[in-house]
Design a protein around this motif. Structure first.
Motif, short mmCIF file in Angstrom:
data_model
loop_
_atom_site.label_atom_id
_atom_site.label_comp_id
_atom_site.label_asym_id
_atom_site.label_seq_id
_atom_site.Cartn_x
_atom_site.Cartn_y
_atom_site.Cartn_z
N ARG A 1 -3.26 17.33 -13.89
CA ARG A 1 -2.87 16.53 -12.73
C ARG A 1 -3.05 15.04 -13.02
O ARG A 1 -3.90 14.64 -13.82
CB ARG A 1 -3.71 16.93 -11.51
CG ARG A 1 -3.58 18.40 -11.13
CD ARG A 1 -4.41 18.70 -9.90
NE ARG A 1 -5.84 18.43 -10.12
CZ ARG A 1 -6.75 18.43 -9.15
NH1 ARG A 1 -6.38 18.69 -7.91
NH2 ARG A 1 -8.02 18.18 -9.42
N SER A 2 -2.25 14.24 -12.35
CA SER A 2 -2.27 12.79 -12.57
C SER A 2 -2.23 12.07 -11.24
O SER A 2 -1.97 12.66 -10.18
CB SER A 2 -1.08 12.35 -13.43
OG SER A 2 -1.01 13.06 -14.65
N THR A 3 -2.50 10.78 -11.29
CA THR A 3 -2.35 9.88 -10.14
C THR A 3 -1.24 8.90 -10.47
O THR A 3 -1.20 8.35 -11.57
CB THR A 3 -3.65 9.12 -9.86
OG1 THR A 3 -4.72 10.04 -9.68
CG2 THR A 3 -3.50 8.23 -8.64
N VAL A 4 -0.35 8.67 -9.53
CA VAL A 4 0.75 7.72 -9.72
C VAL A 4 0.65 6.64 -8.65
O VAL A 4 0.60 6.95 -7.45
CB VAL A 4 2.13 8.41 -9.66
CG1 VAL A 4 3.25 7.37 -9.74
CG2 VAL A 4 2.26 9.41 -10.81
N ALA A 5 0.60 5.40 -9.09
CA ALA A 5 0.58 4.25 -8.18
C ALA A 5 1.88 3.48 -8.37
O ALA A 5 2.23 3.11 -9.50
CB ALA A 5 -0.61 3.35 -8.47
N VAL A 6 2.61 3.26 -7.29
CA VAL A 6 3.86 2.51 -7.33
C VAL A 6 3.65 1.21 -6.57
O VAL A 6 3.47 1.21 -5.34
CB VAL A 6 5.02 3.32 -6.71
CG1 VAL A 6 6.29 2.49 -6.71
CG2 VAL A 6 5.23 4.62 -7.49
N MET A 7 3.67 0.11 -7.29
CA MET A 7 3.50 -1.22 -6.70
C MET A 7 4.86 -1.76 -6.30
O MET A 7 5.77 -1.85 -7.12
CB MET A 7 2.83 -2.16 -7.69
CG MET A 7 1.43 -1.73 -8.12
SD MET A 7 0.26 -1.72 -6.75
CE MET A 7 0.38 -3.41 -6.19
#
Length: 406
Positions: A121-127
């Motif tokens: 599993r991963s974390t995705v941050a979209v700025m």
């Protein structure tokens, strides 16, 4: 607000011009709420991230004023797959932020499955950024600060705008000097506009966002920018067929010198030379980029920037009001837009989750239905594609071609 930043701000009412910076992190933060609190605290300690627009009198330029940063800057999403994150990105890139309230925010996805290069599993941050706030390099500096790098975001150097007629006279003289030096062979010639093709039709239909991942060594001994431009040439010429004879890309390039605005870049035309062999094509593309850099360093460019910066606010507002987003040009600077930036070491984190890869998704425009990006962090290079169905009807076939060319 500098004139060029105000132009992006006012133009966004006619054409969305914001952009997204995506960061994928390996795993989930051990303590998500603490990671969010740390993120907000870092934002509050960065002057470049604690401003918003105040747009008052139509006779003056808007102003940047101090504002607060709260947890409402973070929007949480339930999407739990990589493809789903990209689908959401295509929607977000068309949603313009209200700079009078917040010129940036972060969209948080997690846990996310099937991020390239991972099995867990991963974390995705979209700025999400408004273009008036920053260009690509400045946005990268902001994100680097937010995700743990201790290099402050540089202040923008204020400059006296001067008197427009005098600045215009300086720009005219410098332009004549550049023409004279170009005609004498002392300066490379600029690449002229090309006939519009199907990728320059007003975007319509479904929007697609796709990514390809490479290790830097897989792209050979050329720069990642040159290698990817060559691959785009092969893939796009196969797609356009008879339209591909004069194929060119509009490439974003940072301007030299000290920035006097939040946006400090220009777009240059680079030929893609689909009829040449791979090595010859790589050399021609590299030469076009070198020549564009040389031309950008000429005094005429800085003189033109100073003249534009001295434009009275009512005159610039009036000019933007005349822009017709429905008009379709016969000639264009390129048949796709390509942006390329390297973000340095892979030392960014969200909480204690280390960065895996990064990407940018740029907005389409009325005369551009296909944009590419080349984004590096550490030894990982992400090639992104944002396309409208009207420009690329079969996105999977196009991505297969691009994958093969890379």
């Amino acid at each position: 607000m500098a004139a060029i930043d105000a132009q992006f701000y006012w133009m966004s009412a006619k054409i969305p011009n914001g952009f997204l910076l995506l960061y994928a992190f390996d795993g989930l933060p051990t303590n998500l709420e603490r990671a969010i609190d740390e993120f907000v605290a870092r934002a509050r300690n960065c002057p470049a991230l604690t401003i918003r627009v105040e747009d008052g009198s139509p006779l003056t330029y808007p102003r940047w004023v101090t504002t607060t940063v709260d947890t409402d800057r973070i929007v949480r999403h339930d999407e739990d797959t990589w493809d789903g994150c990209l689908r959401e990105a295509t929607k977000l890139v068309g949603e313009e932020l209200d700079c009078r309230r917040m010129p940036w925010r972060m969209h948080l996805f997690g846990p996310v499955r099937s991020v390239p290069g991972t099995v867990g599993r991963s974390t995705v941050a979209v700025m999400q950024f408004a273009h008036a706030l920053c260009d690509g390099p400045r946005a990268l500096a902001m994100c680097a600060w937010l995700f743990g790098r201790n290099t402050p975001v540089a202040d923008v150097s204020n400059e006296s705008t001067g008197f427009l007629p005098w600045r215009a006279l300086e720009a005219t003289r410098a332009h004549r000097r550049r023409v004279k030096e170009t005609n004498a062979g002392l300066l490379p010639s600029a690449i002229g506009p090309r006939p519009a093709v199907s990728t320059n039709v007003h975007p319509a239909g479904e929007r697609f966002a796709r990514t390809l991942i490479r290790h830097r060594a897989q792209l050979g001994d050329r720069t990642a920018t040159v290698a990817t431009l060559s691959a785009i040439s092969g893939a796009l010429s196969s797609h356009l067929c008879d339209e591909a004879e004069s194929l060119a890309a509009e490439v974003t390039m940072a301007k030299p010198g000290v920035p006097h605005a939040h946006n400090h870049f220009a777009n240059v035309t680079v030929g893609l030379y689909p009829g040449l062999s791979r090595e010859a094509r790589l050399e021609k593309i590299a030469a076009d980029l070198r020549n564009a850099r040389r031309r950008s360093e000429h005094v005429a460019v800085r003189a033109a920037d100073r003249a534009f910066a001295a434009t009275p606010a009512p005159l610039l507002r009036w000019g933007i009001s005349l822009f017709d987003p429905e008009a379709q040009p016969s000639y264009v600077a390129g048949h796709t837009v390509v942006s390329s930036l390297h973000r340095g070491r892979a030392d960014l984190t969200f909480g204690d989750a280390p960065v895996l890869l990064t990407a940018v998704h740029l907005a389409l425009s009325p005369a551009m239905g296909l944009v590419h990006g080349v984004w590096g962090i550490g030894d990982t290079v992400t090639v992104t594609v944002h396309a409208a169905e009207s420009a690329i009807p079969d996105i999977d076939e196009y991505m297969a071609r691009l994958d093969s060319e890379l």
